[in-house]
Write a protein that holds these residues in place. Structure first.
Motif, PDB file in Angstrom:
ATOM      1  N   VAL A  64       0.832  -1.210   0.000  1.00 16.60           N
ATOM      2  CA  VAL A  64       0.000   0.000   0.000  1.00 16.60           C
ATOM      3  C   VAL A  64       0.865   1.258   0.000  1.00 16.60           C
ATOM      4  O   VAL A  64       0.522   2.264  -0.640  1.00 16.60           O
ATOM      5  N   GLN A  65       1.998   1.215   0.675  1.00 15.41           N
ATOM      6  CA  GLN A  65       2.882   2.385   0.637  1.00 15.41           C
ATOM      7  C   GLN A  65       3.510   2.547  -0.748  1.00 15.41           C
ATOM      8  O   GLN A  65       3.693   3.675  -1.223  1.00 15.41           O
ATOM      9  N   SER A  66       3.832   1.439  -1.410  1.00 15.14           N
ATOM     10  CA  SER A  66       4.357   1.516  -2.782  1.00 15.14           C
ATOM     11  C   SER A  66       3.329   2.159  -3.698  1.00 15.14           C
ATOM     12  O   SER A  66       3.672   2.951  -4.589  1.00 15.14           O
ATOM     13  N   LEU A  67       2.066   1.794  -3.492  1.00 14.92           N
ATOM     14  CA  LEU A  67       0.978   2.370  -4.299  1.00 14.92           C
ATOM     15  C   LEU A  67       0.888   3.880  -4.103  1.00 14.92           C
ATOM     16  O   LEU A  67       0.613   4.632  -5.051  1.00 14.92           O
ATOM     17  N   LEU A  68       1.136   4.342  -2.895  1.00 16.89           N
ATOM     18  CA  LEU A  68       1.083   5.781  -2.617  1.00 16.89           C
ATOM     19  C   LEU A  68       2.313   6.506  -3.147  1.00 16.89           C
ATOM     20  O   LEU A  68       2.230   7.653  -3.596  1.00 16.89           O
ATOM     21  N   ILE A  69       3.467   5.834  -3.102  1.00 13.56           N
ATOM     22  CA  ILE A  69       4.717   6.477  -3.503  1.00 13.56           C
ATOM     23  C   ILE A  69       4.862   6.530  -5.020  1.00 13.56           C
ATOM     24  O   ILE A  69       5.390   7.498  -5.571  1.00 13.56           O
ATOM     25  N   PHE A  70       4.370   5.501  -5.719  1.00 12.11           N
ATOM     26  CA  PHE A  70       4.591   5.381  -7.160  1.00 12.11           C
ATOM     27  C   PHE A  70       4.248   6.655  -7.944  1.00 12.11           C
ATOM     28  O   PHE A  70       5.081   7.163  -8.703  1.00 12.11           O
ATOM     29  N   PRO A  71       3.034   7.215  -7.799  1.00  8.89           N
ATOM     30  CA  PRO A  71       2.728   8.411  -8.594  1.00  8.89           C
ATOM     31  C   PRO A  71       3.590   9.610  -8.239  1.00  8.89           C
ATOM     32  O   PRO A  71       3.888  10.441  -9.100  1.00  8.89           O
TER      33      PRO A  71
ATOM     34  N   GLY B 285       9.209  10.358   2.544  1.00  9.12           N
ATOM     35  CA  GLY B 285       8.559  11.227   3.525  1.00  9.12           C
ATOM     36  C   GLY B 285       7.066  10.976   3.604  1.00  9.12           C
ATOM     37  O   GLY B 285       6.483  10.965   4.689  1.00  9.12           O
ATOM     38  N   ARG B 286       6.446  10.745   2.435  1.00  5.69           N
ATOM     39  CA  ARG B 286       5.010  10.463   2.449  1.00  5.69           C
ATOM     40  C   ARG B 286       4.736   9.108   3.096  1.00  5.69           C
ATOM     41  O   ARG B 286       3.773   8.934   3.839  1.00  5.69           O
ATOM     42  N   ALA B 287       5.600   8.136   2.794  1.00  2.00           N
ATOM     43  CA  ALA B 287       5.361   6.782   3.298  1.00  2.00           C
ATOM     44  C   ALA B 287       5.505   6.699   4.816  1.00  2.00           C
ATOM     45  O   ALA B 287       4.648   6.134   5.499  1.00  2.00           O
TER      46      ALA B 287
END
Length: 232
Positions: free
Chosen positions: A103-110, A162-164
């Motif tokens: 789920v963190q990868s999904l948030l970081i990707f874009p 930082g977002r993750a």
């Protein structure tokens, strides 16, 4: 308040095992998410920057829009995929650190892909004539531009990290905040605050703030270094 702060610093200075375990898991999950997201985001962002194809503008708009993807929505999507009734339910990944990495990868990707597209697009304008004269087409130019823009790209990766590391909603949905298994800094702060255990919550909050300051300091330093070295 002062007493709670003193106790929090005491936990940090004595190397409390629970505190260190939560911090270690948080860093492990977030760094893993940055690594896996960057494997796709860097080349895809570069390809979108260099190639013209039908729907390219829509892809750019989508990447930019997904930078603001609400974490709870990402958490819900991954939950539905990994739940027992979901298509990946048989893998048994729900409420594990792996689900949190996903789920963190999904948030970081874009975030990384959109920033990479902008960075590589700027570099391509600057180096296009030189690379073309050397016989390097757009596809062959991707590794060269990624390497040349490495300092700016590291800044993009730090933004993703930082977002993750500060995320709480999505990891809580797919991780479950299980002590010793999926409890990370943000979810532990929320839980301990609700329980009235301000000592551990404050200690984790201070560490999270220090990490955030460190990441932003590194991003600023790399940005300044890149501008001074390459005039970007």
């Amino acid at each position: 308040m002062i007493e709670a702060l003193a106790s929090a610093f005491g936990l940090m200075l004595t190397g409390d095992a629970e505190l260190l375990g939560i911090v270690r898991l948080s860093l492990g999950v977030s760094l893993s998410a940055v690594f896996f997201a960057s494997l796709l985001a860097l080349p895809i962002g570069a390809a979108v920057a260099l190639f013209q194809f039908p729907g390219r503008s829509a892809v750019i708009v989508l990447l930019n829009a997904l930078m603001g993807l609400p974490p709870v929505v990402a958490g819900l999507m991954v939950y539905l995929l990994l739940s027992r009734a979901g298509p990946l339910g048989e893998l048994g990944l729900l409420f594990t650190p792996t689900a949190m990495v996903i789920v963190q990868s999904l948030l970081i990707f874009p975030v990384v892909a959109a920033l990479t597209r902008q960075i590589i697009s700027d570099l391509w304008v600057e180096y296009r004539d030189q690379l073309t004269s050397l016989g390097a087409g757009r596809l062959r130019a991707i590794p060269t531009l990624l390497w040349d823009g490495r300092y700016s790209l590291i800044t993009a990766l730090l933004a993703g990290f930082g977002r993750a590391v500060a995320e709480v909603g999505a990891v809580l949905i797919v991780g479950g905040n299980i002590a010793g298994v999926t409890r990370v800094m943000t979810t532990a702060i929320a839980l301990e605050t609700n329980k009235g255990n301000l000592t551990l919550a404050l200690a984790l909050g201070i560490i999270l703030m220090l990490i955030t300051l460190l990441v932003n300091g590194l991003a600023y330093g790399l940005g300044e270094f890149s501008r001074q070295r390459y005039g970007g």
